[in-house]
Design a protein around this motif. Structure first.
Motif, PDB file in Angstrom:
ATOM      1  N   LEU A  37       4.504   0.400  -5.480  1.00 26.56           N
ATOM      2  CA  LEU A  37       3.299  -0.182  -4.912  1.00 26.56           C
ATOM      3  C   LEU A  37       3.478  -0.539  -3.437  1.00 26.56           C
ATOM      4  CD1 LEU A  37       2.314  -2.504  -7.883  1.00 26.56           C
ATOM      5  CD2 LEU A  37       1.172  -0.399  -7.181  1.00 26.56           C
ATOM      6  N   TYR A  38       4.721  -0.710  -3.028  1.00 30.11           N
ATOM      7  CA  TYR A  38       4.994  -1.120  -1.647  1.00 30.11           C
ATOM      8  C   TYR A  38       4.058  -2.263  -1.239  1.00 30.11           C
ATOM      9  CZ  TYR A  38       8.381   2.655  -0.859  1.00 30.11           C
ATOM     10  OH  TYR A  38       9.475   3.465  -0.909  1.00 30.11           O
ATOM     11  N   SER A  39       3.277  -2.113  -0.182  1.00 28.93           N
ATOM     12  CA  SER A  39       2.528  -3.259   0.349  1.00 28.93           C
ATOM     13  C   SER A  39       1.347  -3.692  -0.513  1.00 28.93           C
ATOM     14  CB  SER A  39       2.043  -2.965   1.771  1.00 28.93           C
ATOM     15  OG  SER A  39       3.128  -3.005   2.670  1.00 28.93           O
ATOM     16  N   MET A  40       1.047  -2.969  -1.558  1.00 27.95           N
ATOM     17  CA  MET A  40       0.059  -3.482  -2.511  1.00 27.95           C
ATOM     18  C   MET A  40       0.659  -4.626  -3.331  1.00 27.95           C
ATOM     19  SD  MET A  40      -2.061  -0.008  -3.452  1.00 27.95           S
ATOM     20  CE  MET A  40      -2.778  -0.586  -4.977  1.00 27.95           C
ATOM     21  N   PHE A  61      14.210  -6.395   3.343  1.00 25.21           N
ATOM     22  CA  PHE A  61      13.870  -7.084   2.088  1.00 25.21           C
ATOM     23  C   PHE A  61      13.966  -6.156   0.867  1.00 25.21           C
ATOM     24  CE2 PHE A  61      12.230  -9.936   5.240  1.00 25.21           C
ATOM     25  CZ  PHE A  61      12.401 -11.190   4.689  1.00 25.21           C
ATOM     26  N   ARG A  62      14.786  -5.120   0.953  1.00 26.05           N
ATOM     27  CA  ARG A  62      15.026  -4.282  -0.216  1.00 26.05           C
ATOM     28  C   ARG A  62      16.512  -4.181  -0.536  1.00 26.05           C
ATOM     29  NH1 ARG A  62      12.644  -3.703  -4.389  1.00 26.05           N
ATOM     30  NH2 ARG A  62      13.904  -1.884  -4.836  1.00 26.05           N
ATOM     31  N   GLY A 119       6.652  -5.859  -0.581  1.00 28.49           N
ATOM     32  CA  GLY A 119       6.640  -4.433  -0.892  1.00 28.49           C
ATOM     33  C   GLY A 119       7.524  -4.001  -2.034  1.00 28.49           C
ATOM     34  N   GLY A 120       7.842  -4.885  -2.989  1.00 28.21           N
ATOM     35  CA  GLY A 120       8.849  -4.548  -3.980  1.00 28.21           C
ATOM     36  C   GLY A 120       8.375  -4.147  -5.354  1.00 28.21           C
ATOM     37  N   GLY A 176      -3.396  -1.270   1.166  1.00 25.95           N
ATOM     38  CA  GLY A 176      -2.699  -0.092   0.680  1.00 25.95           C
ATOM     39  C   GLY A 176      -1.202  -0.294   0.728  1.00 25.95           C
ATOM     40  N   GLY A 177      -0.475   0.775   0.414  1.00 30.44           N
ATOM     41  CA  GLY A 177       0.973   0.742   0.431  1.00 30.44           C
ATOM     42  C   GLY A 177       1.544   1.921   1.191  1.00 30.44           C
TER      43      GLY A 177
END
Length: 413
Positions: A70-73, A158-159, A280-281, A368-369
């Motif tokens: 989803l990343y930024s969703m 942050f990943r 974004g995780g 969105g992502g």
């Protein structure tokens, strides 16, 4: 969710079929490996379509239960979590983030026009509202400028598998701000920092808070920071047209290959524990994400579950900027257009469809992502749309604008 025929919800079925043809064309032209779309109006499903493959290498189809990054969703979910805690009276949005993360107490900001990270001046700690609206002075490693370059050098993304959310927040606080809080807009790791605020204020990990307070009440059984066990091969691979890092926008390089494997299912960092990125995780399915979107459209409720009050959701979906995004800063990366588009808490808000140059209603709320996914809620038309694919970066093709035009072109009543 119940289903309804398109005709009973104001859609022309034959015009909706144009969406299927458009999705097939993206696959045929090797722009996307595969994709899916889910459209609901008035709380009933009107249209679903999936096409192409979730793994080109394994020839596995992109299906309704395909899981994606989803990343930024993830950002709207974290923003909802913040507002849930605000509703408990645990803080107010003008509170400085240093009350939760003391490392943000003595901040410096780059002076206007700075070309080096040592060209700074004192700055106050950003507030929670600054963080929610991307006006805090934070940035991303893929944004232009000296701060983005420094973030890339220090791998603040942050990943990381070997760093906690708390540790990443501390590393971010050690950097200068890109500008004085509140003075500009720049897409950033601000929502990741808010994920840490959720942990401090709630006493739970971000993943546990999401699970107990959002996912379980909404029945989002296949959404989380790690691909759930038992998913099998339903997790999609990620592709990119770039010859290199698919999110290294400052070093964009293409060589004619449009579907280069960037993150293979079975070997992805999303399949093992990593920093729980509130920005974004998350991974999840399209039906799960629609449950979250529908909760927002319905003013905070989903069946018997109430996540937020209708007034809080209405507050979140207003424009919180003095004008549109374009009036507040540089042409940095964003998941949505900047002209005619304001920003609420967790997503963008259409304030002038003509300036956005995409059909829509005033008040459309969306985000969105990085893998080209998107959602939008149209409160005027009582419409919810979720689109999934896995192509990074999301700026590669104008798929979001095209999909909105297709959906509006199918609405005849």
């Amino acid at each position: 969710m119940t289903s309804a025929s398109p005709e009973t919800k104001g859609f022309d079925r034959h015009r909706l079929e144009r969406i299927n043809a458009w999705m097939d064309r993206y696959v045929d032209e090797r722009k996307f490996a595969g994709s899916s779309v889910l459209i609901a109006r008035g709380g009933e499903e009107v249209w679903f379509n999936a096409t192409g493959e979730r793994s080109v290498e394994a020839a596995l189809p992109f299906e309704r239960d395909t899981m994606v990054r989803l990343y930024s969703m993830t950002k709207p979910v974290t923003s909802v979590a913040i507002m849930m805690l605000a509703e408990l009276g645990l803080f107010h949005l003008d509170a400085p983030v240093s009350e939760f993360i003391p490392a943000f107490r003595d901040m410096q900001a780059l002076v206007p026009g700075a070309t080096r990270v040592d060209q700074t001046e004192p700055a106050p700690a950003p507030t929670l509202h600054h963080l929610l609206t991307h006006t805090a002075g934070l940035s991303y490693a893929f944004n232009p400028g000296p701060l983005g370059k420094l973030m890339e050098e220090r791998r603040i993304d942050f990943r990381a598998a070997n760093a906690s959310l708390a540790e990443m927040a501390e590393l971010t606080a050690a950097l200068p701000l890109a500008f004085q809080p509140g003075s500009r807009w720049e897409y950033s790791v601000a929502i990741d920092i808010l994920g840490r605020v959720v942990e401090v204020a709630s006493g739970q990990s971000l993943g546990d808070f999401f699970q107990s307070h959002i996912f379980e009440p909404l029945g989002m059984a296949e959404t989380g920071f790690v691909v759930p066990e038992g998913t099998g091969d339903r997790f999609a691979s990620l592709y990119t047209p770039l010859a290199g890092n698919p999110i290294a926008l400052n070093a964009r390089s293409e060589d004619g290959e449009t579907l280069r494997l960037a993150d293979a299912a079975g070997r992805s960092s999303f399949e093992r524990d990593a920093c729980q990125s509130g920005g974004g995780g998350l991974v999840g399915t399209i039906d799960d994400y629609l449950k979250f979107v529908e909760m927002m459209r319905r003013g905070g409720s989903a069946g018997d579950a109430r996540i937020l009050s209708p007034r809080t959701l209405s507050f979140m979906m207003r424009n919180h900027l003095p004008g549109d995004i374009a009036s507040m800063g540089p042409r940095s990366f964003a998941e949505q257009p900047m002209e005619g588009m304001g920003f609420g808490l967790g997503g963008s808000v259409v304030i002038n469809p003509g300036r956005v140059r995409v059909p829509g209603s005033v008040g459309d709320f969306s985000w969105g992502g990085m893998a080209s996914t998107m959602f939008w809620i149209d409160p005027v038309l009582d419409l919810s749309v979720v689109f999934f694919t896995q192509l990074s970066p999301s700026s590669t093709y104008p798929c979001r604008a095209e999909l909105k035009a297709l959906v509006h072109g199918a609405l005849v009543g």
